[in-house]
Design a protein around this motif. Structure first.
Motif, PDB file in Angstrom:
ATOM      1  N   LYS A   3       4.992  -7.883 -15.186  1.00 15.10           N
ATOM      2  CA  LYS A   3       5.859  -8.134 -14.047  1.00 15.10           C
ATOM      3  C   LYS A   3       4.969  -8.441 -12.851  1.00 15.10           C
ATOM      4  CE  LYS A   3       9.387  -5.951 -11.168  1.00 15.10           C
ATOM      5  NZ  LYS A   3      10.159  -4.722 -10.910  1.00 15.10           N
ATOM      6  N   THR A   4       5.270  -9.486 -12.109  1.00 15.14           N
ATOM      7  CA  THR A   4       4.377  -9.911 -11.038  1.00 15.14           C
ATOM      8  C   THR A   4       5.169 -10.300  -9.793  1.00 15.14           C
ATOM      9  OG1 THR A   4       2.675 -11.517 -10.451  1.00 15.14           O
ATOM     10  CG2 THR A   4       4.282 -12.245 -12.051  1.00 15.14           C
ATOM     11  N   PRO A   5       4.749  -9.938  -8.610  1.00 12.41           N
ATOM     12  CA  PRO A   5       3.610  -9.064  -8.344  1.00 12.41           C
ATOM     13  C   PRO A   5       3.969  -7.590  -8.508  1.00 12.41           C
ATOM     14  CG  PRO A   5       4.585  -9.758  -6.288  1.00 12.41           C
ATOM     15  CD  PRO A   5       5.349 -10.468  -7.372  1.00 12.41           C
ATOM     16  N   GLY A   6       2.966  -6.766  -8.711  1.00 12.54           N
ATOM     17  CA  GLY A   6       3.191  -5.342  -8.834  1.00 12.54           C
ATOM     18  C   GLY A   6       1.990  -4.650  -9.437  1.00 12.54           C
ATOM     19  N   PHE A   7       2.057  -3.320  -9.478  1.00 11.30           N
ATOM     20  CA  PHE A   7       0.970  -2.532 -10.047  1.00 11.30           C
ATOM     21  C   PHE A   7       1.117  -2.435 -11.559  1.00 11.30           C
ATOM     22  CE2 PHE A   7       0.543  -0.808  -5.688  1.00 11.30           C
ATOM     23  CZ  PHE A   7      -0.834  -0.919  -5.546  1.00 11.30           C
ATOM     24  N   ILE A   8      -0.022  -2.510 -12.242  1.00  8.98           N
ATOM     25  CA  ILE A   8      -0.085  -2.291 -13.675  1.00  8.98           C
ATOM     26  C   ILE A   8      -1.162  -1.242 -13.933  1.00  8.98           C
ATOM     27  CG2 ILE A   8       0.642  -4.652 -14.205  1.00  8.98           C
ATOM     28  CD1 ILE A   8      -2.321  -5.239 -14.911  1.00  8.98           C
ATOM     29  N   ASP A   9      -1.211  -0.725 -15.159  1.00  6.38           N
ATOM     30  CA  ASP A   9      -2.272   0.185 -15.557  1.00  6.38           C
ATOM     31  C   ASP A   9      -3.378  -0.584 -16.273  1.00  6.38           C
ATOM     32  OD1 ASP A   9      -1.048   2.457 -14.547  1.00  6.38           O
ATOM     33  OD2 ASP A   9      -0.046   2.944 -16.438  1.00  6.38           O
ATOM     34  N   VAL A  10      -4.613  -0.203 -15.985  1.00  2.00           N
ATOM     35  CA  VAL A  10      -5.790  -0.797 -16.615  1.00  2.00           C
ATOM     36  C   VAL A  10      -6.611   0.342 -17.209  1.00  2.00           C
ATOM     37  CG1 VAL A  10      -7.908  -2.109 -16.253  1.00  2.00           C
ATOM     38  CG2 VAL A  10      -5.826  -2.701 -14.971  1.00  2.00           C
ATOM     39  N   THR A  11      -7.069   0.181 -18.436  1.00  2.00           N
ATOM     40  CA  THR A  11      -7.889   1.203 -19.081  1.00  2.00           C
ATOM     41  C   THR A  11      -9.336   0.734 -19.148  1.00  2.00           C
ATOM     42  OG1 THR A  11      -6.017   1.942 -20.432  1.00  2.00           O
ATOM     43  CG2 THR A  11      -8.216   2.629 -21.134  1.00  2.00           C
ATOM     44  N   ALA A  12     -10.229   1.489 -18.522  1.00  2.00           N
ATOM     45  CA  ALA A  12     -11.645   1.155 -18.509  1.00  2.00           C
ATOM     46  C   ALA A  12     -12.306   1.566 -19.821  1.00  2.00           C
ATOM     47  CB  ALA A  12     -12.331   1.833 -17.328  1.00  2.00           C
ATOM     48  N   SER A  13     -13.572   1.176 -19.987  1.00  2.00           N
ATOM     49  CA  SER A  13     -14.261   1.401 -21.255  1.00  2.00           C
ATOM     50  C   SER A  13     -14.453   2.881 -21.575  1.00  2.00           C
ATOM     51  CB  SER A  13     -15.628   0.705 -21.236  1.00  2.00           C
ATOM     52  OG  SER A  13     -16.440   1.218 -20.193  1.00  2.00           O
ATOM     53  N   HIS A  16     -10.817   5.879 -18.690  1.00  2.38           N
ATOM     54  CA  HIS A  16     -10.174   6.086 -17.389  1.00  2.38           C
ATOM     55  C   HIS A  16      -9.064   5.056 -17.184  1.00  2.38           C
ATOM     56  CE1 HIS A  16      -9.591   6.575 -13.091  1.00  2.38           C
ATOM     57  NE2 HIS A  16      -9.973   5.336 -12.878  1.00  2.38           N
ATOM     58  N   VAL A  17      -7.907   5.525 -16.730  1.00  2.00           N
ATOM     59  CA  VAL A  17      -6.779   4.638 -16.451  1.00  2.00           C
ATOM     60  C   VAL A  17      -6.615   4.519 -14.940  1.00  2.00           C
ATOM     61  CG1 VAL A  17      -4.305   4.232 -16.742  1.00  2.00           C
ATOM     62  CG2 VAL A  17      -5.632   5.270 -18.606  1.00  2.00           C
ATOM     63  N   LEU A  18      -6.730   3.291 -14.454  1.00  2.00           N
ATOM     64  CA  LEU A  18      -6.573   3.022 -13.034  1.00  2.00           C
ATOM     65  C   LEU A  18      -5.413   2.064 -12.829  1.00  2.00           C
ATOM     66  CD1 LEU A  18      -8.928   0.198 -11.905  1.00  2.00           C
ATOM     67  CD2 LEU A  18      -9.277   1.226 -14.153  1.00  2.00           C
ATOM     68  N   SER A  19      -4.916   2.019 -11.620  1.00  2.00           N
ATOM     69  CA  SER A  19      -3.880   1.053 -11.290  1.00  2.00           C
ATOM     70  C   SER A  19      -4.520  -0.213 -10.739  1.00  2.00           C
ATOM     71  CB  SER A  19      -2.880   1.629 -10.281  1.00  2.00           C
ATOM     72  OG  SER A  19      -3.537   1.943  -9.066  1.00  2.00           O
ATOM     73  N   ALA A  20      -3.797  -1.315 -10.806  1.00  2.00           N
ATOM     74  CA  ALA A  20      -4.283  -2.585 -10.272  1.00  2.00           C
ATOM     75  C   ALA A  20      -3.085  -3.422  -9.866  1.00  2.00           C
ATOM     76  CB  ALA A  20      -5.115  -3.329 -11.310  1.00  2.00           C
ATOM     77  N   TRP A  21      -3.216  -4.077  -8.715  1.00  2.00           N
ATOM     78  CA  TRP A  21      -2.172  -4.974  -8.249  1.00  2.00           C
ATOM     79  C   TRP A  21      -2.356  -6.327  -8.922  1.00  2.00           C
ATOM     80  CZ3 TRP A  21       2.198  -4.204  -5.577  1.00  2.00           C
ATOM     81  CH2 TRP A  21       2.862  -5.314  -5.057  1.00  2.00           C
ATOM     82  N   CYS A  22      -1.285  -6.859  -9.493  1.00  2.00           N
ATOM     83  CA  CYS A  22      -1.376  -8.100 -10.245  1.00  2.00           C
ATOM     84  C   CYS A  22      -0.344  -9.085  -9.721  1.00  2.00           C
ATOM     85  CB  CYS A  22      -1.144  -7.816 -11.731  1.00  2.00           C
ATOM     86  SG  CYS A  22      -1.760  -9.076 -12.849  1.00  2.00           S
ATOM     87  N   GLY A  56      -1.910 -20.745  -7.265  1.00  2.00           N
ATOM     88  CA  GLY A  56      -1.860 -20.935  -8.708  1.00  2.00           C
ATOM     89  C   GLY A  56      -2.759 -20.034  -9.520  1.00  2.00           C
ATOM     90  N   TYR A  57      -3.486 -19.143  -8.868  1.00  2.00           N
ATOM     91  CA  TYR A  57      -4.352 -18.224  -9.583  1.00  2.00           C
ATOM     92  C   TYR A  57      -3.559 -17.039 -10.145  1.00  2.00           C
ATOM     93  CZ  TYR A  57      -8.517 -20.346  -7.420  1.00  2.00           C
ATOM     94  OH  TYR A  57      -9.512 -21.211  -7.010  1.00  2.00           O
ATOM     95  N   ARG A  58      -3.982 -16.543 -11.282  1.00  2.00           N
ATOM     96  CA  ARG A  58      -3.611 -15.203 -11.704  1.00  2.00           C
ATOM     97  C   ARG A  58      -4.597 -14.270 -11.028  1.00  2.00           C
ATOM     98  NH1 ARG A  58       0.773 -12.323 -13.344  1.00  2.00           N
ATOM     99  NH2 ARG A  58       0.272 -10.738 -14.910  1.00  2.00           N
ATOM    100  N   VAL A  59      -4.119 -13.214 -10.389  1.00  2.00           N
ATOM    101  CA  VAL A  59      -4.964 -12.376  -9.542  1.00  2.00           C
ATOM    102  C   VAL A  59      -4.755 -10.911  -9.896  1.00  2.00           C
ATOM    103  CG1 VAL A  59      -5.607 -11.834  -7.178  1.00  2.00           C
ATOM    104  CG2 VAL A  59      -4.652 -14.079  -7.705  1.00  2.00           C
ATOM    105  N   ALA A 103     -10.422  -4.839 -15.594  1.00  2.00           N
ATOM    106  CA  ALA A 103      -9.354  -5.636 -14.982  1.00  2.00           C
ATOM    107  C   ALA A 103      -9.539  -7.108 -15.312  1.00  2.00           C
ATOM    108  CB  ALA A 103      -9.344  -5.418 -13.465  1.00  2.00           C
ATOM    109  N   ALA A 104     -10.776  -7.591 -15.226  1.00  2.00           N
ATOM    110  CA  ALA A 104     -11.046  -9.005 -15.507  1.00  2.00           C
ATOM    111  C   ALA A 104     -10.673  -9.374 -16.935  1.00  2.00           C
ATOM    112  CB  ALA A 104     -12.517  -9.307 -15.252  1.00  2.00           C
ATOM    113  N   ALA A 105     -10.834  -8.435 -17.841  1.00  2.00           N
ATOM    114  CA  ALA A 105     -10.543  -8.706 -19.252  1.00  2.00           C
ATOM    115  C   ALA A 105      -9.066  -9.012 -19.491  1.00  2.00           C
ATOM    116  CB  ALA A 105     -10.981  -7.523 -20.111  1.00  2.00           C
TER     117      ALA A 105
END
Length: 225
Positions: A3-13, A16-22, A56-59, A103-105
């Motif tokens: 869902k965009t825009p909004g916060f999603i969960d990201v899991t690091a290596s 750790h689970v962090l939030s990120a605005w997408c 036009g970017y995904r951010v 997040a980049a992944a």
């Protein structure tokens, strides 16, 4: 599909689970990681994400302070700046870079990174300590002059103010002189000159820096989105 825009969960290596605005089109051919200042993924950072999404970017903007203070988001008063600096001192930059890469992944297409203040410094690290990005842009990133021997894995562009209280002009000049492979621009401005919500905002400098940043991404990320 997020869902965009909004916060999603990201899991690091490390789990750790962090939030990120997408924001932006999920099927974009080009994407950008936006790296926060010490004030968190606040209204200004989200507005930068929307500016880029409209092009036009995904951010995605990972909430790097979640490792210290989950959901941290502040404004730009002196007291809030001091609070943010205290949290930054507790942040492990190696783990922050892991969060950026996680997040980049999640992004499609060719990938760039842009960051401000603390985020500008982390962009330099992302460009030199990973191969995840095709281009990196740092605005008033601290500490880069102390890492001049870094081996960069993608083109880098940097923006500084000549009256920056946090980065001596001598440091900016040192980076420019020592690294001819890096585009370095210096403006008549102080720290945070690009942030529309700070008293240090300088519209002419910010406008020119944005023009240069976007043109840089165009050159190194296969044309306009």
């Amino acid at each position: 599909m997020y869902k965009t825009p909004g916060f999603i969960d990201v899991t690091a290596s490390d789990g750790h689970v962090l939030s990120a605005w997408c924001a932006g089109p999920p099927a974009a051919t080009r994407s950008l990681v936006v790296v926060q200042e010490i004030f968190g993924v606040n209204h200004y950072v989200r507005s930068v994400c929307q500016k880029l999404a409209d092009l036009g970017y995904r951010v995605i903007a990972p909430a790097l302070f979640d490792r210290v203070s989950r959901g941290y988001e502040r404004g730009y008063s002196r007291e809030e700046a001091q609070e943010g600096m205290a949290i930054r001192r507790q942040l492990d930059e190696a783990l922050a870079l892991d969060d950026i890469l996680a997040a980049a992944a999640l992004l499609p297409g060719r990938k760039g990174i842009i960051g401000f203040c603390m985020g500008g410094a982390l962009c330099w690290q992302a460009a030199s300590r990973s191969t995840a990005f095709d281009a990196a842009v740092g605005w008033y990133g601290t500490g880069i002059a102390a890492d001049l021997d870094a081996r960069l894995n993608c083109p880098v562009q940097l923006h500084y103010g000549d009256k920056d209280h946090a980065i001596p002009l001598e440091d900016a000049l040192q980076v420019r002189n020592a690294r001819p492979d890096v585009e370095v621009f210096i403006y008549e401005a102080g720290h945070g000159f690009g942030c529309t919500e700070r008293a240090s905002y300088v519209e002419p400098a910010a406008t020119l820096a944005w023009q240069r940043s976007l043109a840089f991404f165009d050159r190194h990320m296969d044309g306009k989105p």
